[in-house]
Write a protein that holds these residues in place. Structure first.
Motif, mmCIF file in Angstrom:
data_model
loop_
_atom_site.group_PDB
_atom_site.id
_atom_site.type_symbol
_atom_site.label_atom_id
_atom_site.label_comp_id
_atom_site.label_asym_id
_atom_site.label_seq_id
_atom_site.Cartn_x
_atom_site.Cartn_y
_atom_site.Cartn_z
ATOM 1 N N PRO A 53 101.813 35.858 69.718
ATOM 2 C CA PRO A 53 102.153 35.686 68.301
ATOM 3 C C PRO A 53 101.487 36.745 67.431
ATOM 4 O O PRO A 53 100.323 37.105 67.639
ATOM 5 N N VAL A 54 102.220 37.231 66.441
ATOM 6 C CA VAL A 54 101.733 38.319 65.598
ATOM 7 C C VAL A 54 100.614 37.870 64.665
ATOM 8 O O VAL A 54 99.618 38.590 64.489
ATOM 9 N N LEU A 55 100.746 36.712 64.052
ATOM 10 C CA LEU A 55 99.765 36.315 63.030
ATOM 11 C C LEU A 55 98.333 36.235 63.570
ATOM 12 O O LEU A 55 97.415 36.761 62.924
ATOM 13 N N PRO A 56 98.080 35.615 64.718
ATOM 14 C CA PRO A 56 96.709 35.646 65.242
ATOM 15 C C PRO A 56 96.235 37.057 65.570
ATOM 16 O O PRO A 56 95.051 37.378 65.407
ATOM 17 N N LEU A 57 97.143 37.922 66.024
ATOM 18 C CA LEU A 57 96.770 39.310 66.293
ATOM 19 C C LEU A 57 96.339 40.016 65.011
ATOM 20 O O LEU A 57 95.348 40.753 64.989
ATOM 21 N N LEU A 58 97.090 39.799 63.931
ATOM 22 C CA LEU A 58 96.722 40.388 62.644
ATOM 23 C C LEU A 58 95.361 39.885 62.174
ATOM 24 O O LEU A 58 94.521 40.652 61.706
ATOM 25 N N ALA A 59 95.166 38.585 62.289
ATOM 26 C CA ALA A 59 93.908 37.988 61.834
ATOM 27 C C ALA A 59 92.725 38.573 62.600
ATOM 28 O O ALA A 59 91.689 38.919 62.008
ATOM 29 N N ALA A 60 92.876 38.718 63.925
ATOM 30 C CA ALA A 60 91.781 39.255 64.733
ATOM 31 C C ALA A 60 91.545 40.733 64.449
ATOM 32 O O ALA A 60 90.399 41.189 64.347
ATOM 33 N N LYS A 61 92.621 41.507 64.298
ATOM 34 C CA LYS A 61 92.489 42.960 64.105
ATOM 35 C C LYS A 61 91.826 43.301 62.779
ATOM 36 O O LYS A 61 90.985 44.201 62.693
ATOM 37 N N TYR A 62 92.197 42.580 61.722
ATOM 38 C CA TYR A 62 91.718 42.924 60.388
ATOM 39 C C TYR A 62 90.617 42.002 59.882
ATOM 40 O O TYR A 62 90.154 42.158 58.753
ATOM 41 N N GLY A 63 90.209 41.030 60.692
ATOM 42 C CA GLY A 63 89.187 40.093 60.245
ATOM 43 C C GLY A 63 89.678 39.192 59.134
ATOM 44 O O GLY A 63 88.936 38.889 58.183
ATOM 45 N N LEU A 64 90.931 38.752 59.227
ATOM 46 C CA LEU A 64 91.538 37.935 58.190
ATOM 47 C C LEU A 64 91.533 36.453 58.580
ATOM 48 O O LEU A 64 91.504 36.116 59.769
ATOM 49 N N SER A 65 91.572 35.620 57.594
ATOM 50 C CA SER A 65 91.798 34.203 57.853
ATOM 51 C C SER A 65 93.272 34.010 58.175
ATOM 52 O O SER A 65 94.102 34.886 57.880
ATOM 53 N N PRO A 66 93.652 32.883 58.780
ATOM 54 C CA PRO A 66 95.073 32.644 59.037
ATOM 55 C C PRO A 66 95.913 32.730 57.771
ATOM 56 O O PRO A 66 97.030 33.266 57.791
ATOM 57 N N GLU A 67 95.365 32.238 56.671
ATOM 58 C CA GLU A 67 96.107 32.278 55.409
ATOM 59 C C GLU A 67 96.279 33.709 54.913
ATOM 60 O O GLU A 67 97.335 34.084 54.397
ATOM 61 N N GLN A 68 95.240 34.526 55.076
ATOM 62 C CA GLN A 68 95.339 35.925 54.656
ATOM 63 C C GLN A 68 96.327 36.695 55.529
ATOM 64 O O GLN A 68 97.059 37.559 55.035
ATOM 65 N N ALA A 69 96.339 36.398 56.815
ATOM 66 C CA ALA A 69 97.297 37.046 57.712
ATOM 67 C C ALA A 69 98.721 36.691 57.321
ATOM 68 O O ALA A 69 99.617 37.549 57.311
ATOM 69 N N GLU A 70 98.950 35.437 56.990
ATOM 70 C CA GLU A 70 100.279 35.009 56.550
ATOM 71 C C GLU A 70 100.687 35.731 55.270
ATOM 72 O O GLU A 70 101.835 36.161 55.121
ATOM 73 N N ALA A 71 99.731 35.878 54.348
ATOM 74 C CA ALA A 71 100.035 36.559 53.086
ATOM 75 C C ALA A 71 100.346 38.034 53.324
ATOM 76 O O ALA A 71 101.239 38.609 52.688
#
Length: 236
Positions: A53-71
């Motif tokens: 899934p892309v959203l967890p990958l984004l969160a891990a790569k950029y140090g984002l919360s799940p909500e920030q990754a979704e945004a």
């Protein structure tokens, strides 16, 4: 005049940048004399083949919360939709894109590369079903006008068109490309990132008016792009 476009199916800005370039090309008076060649660039050659899934990958790569990754995904989706492109801001996945690039080189030989590229982008960014499964790739190839058995044979042979993919990537590296999309006009003018259509219009005009051999010149830089460390996230 030839325009070469280095891109990766995993790159959302390549999806957006392609649409912006095509908007400029459609209005270019000499468009019938422009050859567009799509070339391979893997953002992460070591990515696993199994889709994630892309959203967890984004969160891990950029140090984002799940909500920030979704945004962040929602903002990229807004950019895509602004160009008339469908985009799922949730439910997408990502995986190794090498087989996609090999299949695109096969499609180029068959004169169906643009159709397959559009199908791959649409499947990856606008459809919930994963685009990375081999059976799905064959299905997309058939939909793009390719022979299904021949496409399956390419995917089954890991060496088929592998050298062509690597040659594209070596050429991009020699030109100094570190991210995509990367547009090169007649090997003379370079445009980095998903620039506005107006920038591509100026690039086409300048390349057409100055068709003499010169060293590669960076005409435009700083547009949204994807690189080895990830894709640039649009700010509010």
């Amino acid at each position: 005049m030839r325009v070469e476009i280095w891109s990766d199916i995993n790159c959302p800005w390549c999806y957006v940048g392609k649409a912006r370039f095509e908007q400029a090309l459609a209005a270019f008076p000499h468009r019938e004399e422009v050859e567009v060649v799509h070339r391979s660039f893997e953002l992460d050659p070591h990515a696993p083949r199994a889709a994630r899934p892309v959203l967890p990958l984004l969160a891990a790569k950029y140090g984002l919360s799940p909500e920030q990754a979704e945004a962040a995904e929602a903002r990229i989706a807004e950019n895509a939709r602004g160009e008339g492109l469908p985009y799922l801001s949730a439910g997408r996945d990502a995986a190794n894109s090498f087989d996609m690039h090999r299949l695109l080189h096969f499609a180029k030989e068959q004169g169906r590369q643009p159709e397959l590229l559009d199908a791959l982008y649409r499947a990856n960014f606008a459809e919930e079903r994963s685009a990375f499964d081999p059976a799905r790739l064959v299905e997309l190839a058939v939909g793009a006008g390719l022979d299904g058995e021949a496409a399956a044979a390419v995917l089954a042979d890991p060496q088929a068109y592998a050298d062509a993919v690597r040659e594209d990537e070596e050429t991009a590296a020699a030109m100094g490309a570190t991210g995509v999309p990367f547009f090169v006009l007649d090997r003379r003018l370079g445009v980095s990132g998903a620039q506005p259509a107006e920038t591509f219009t100026r690039a086409l005009e300048q390349a057409w008016e100055s068709r003499v051999p010169t060293a590669l010149v960076a005409l435009a830089e700083g547009g949204e792009a994807c690189g080895p460390d990830g894709c640039e996230l649009p700010q509010r």
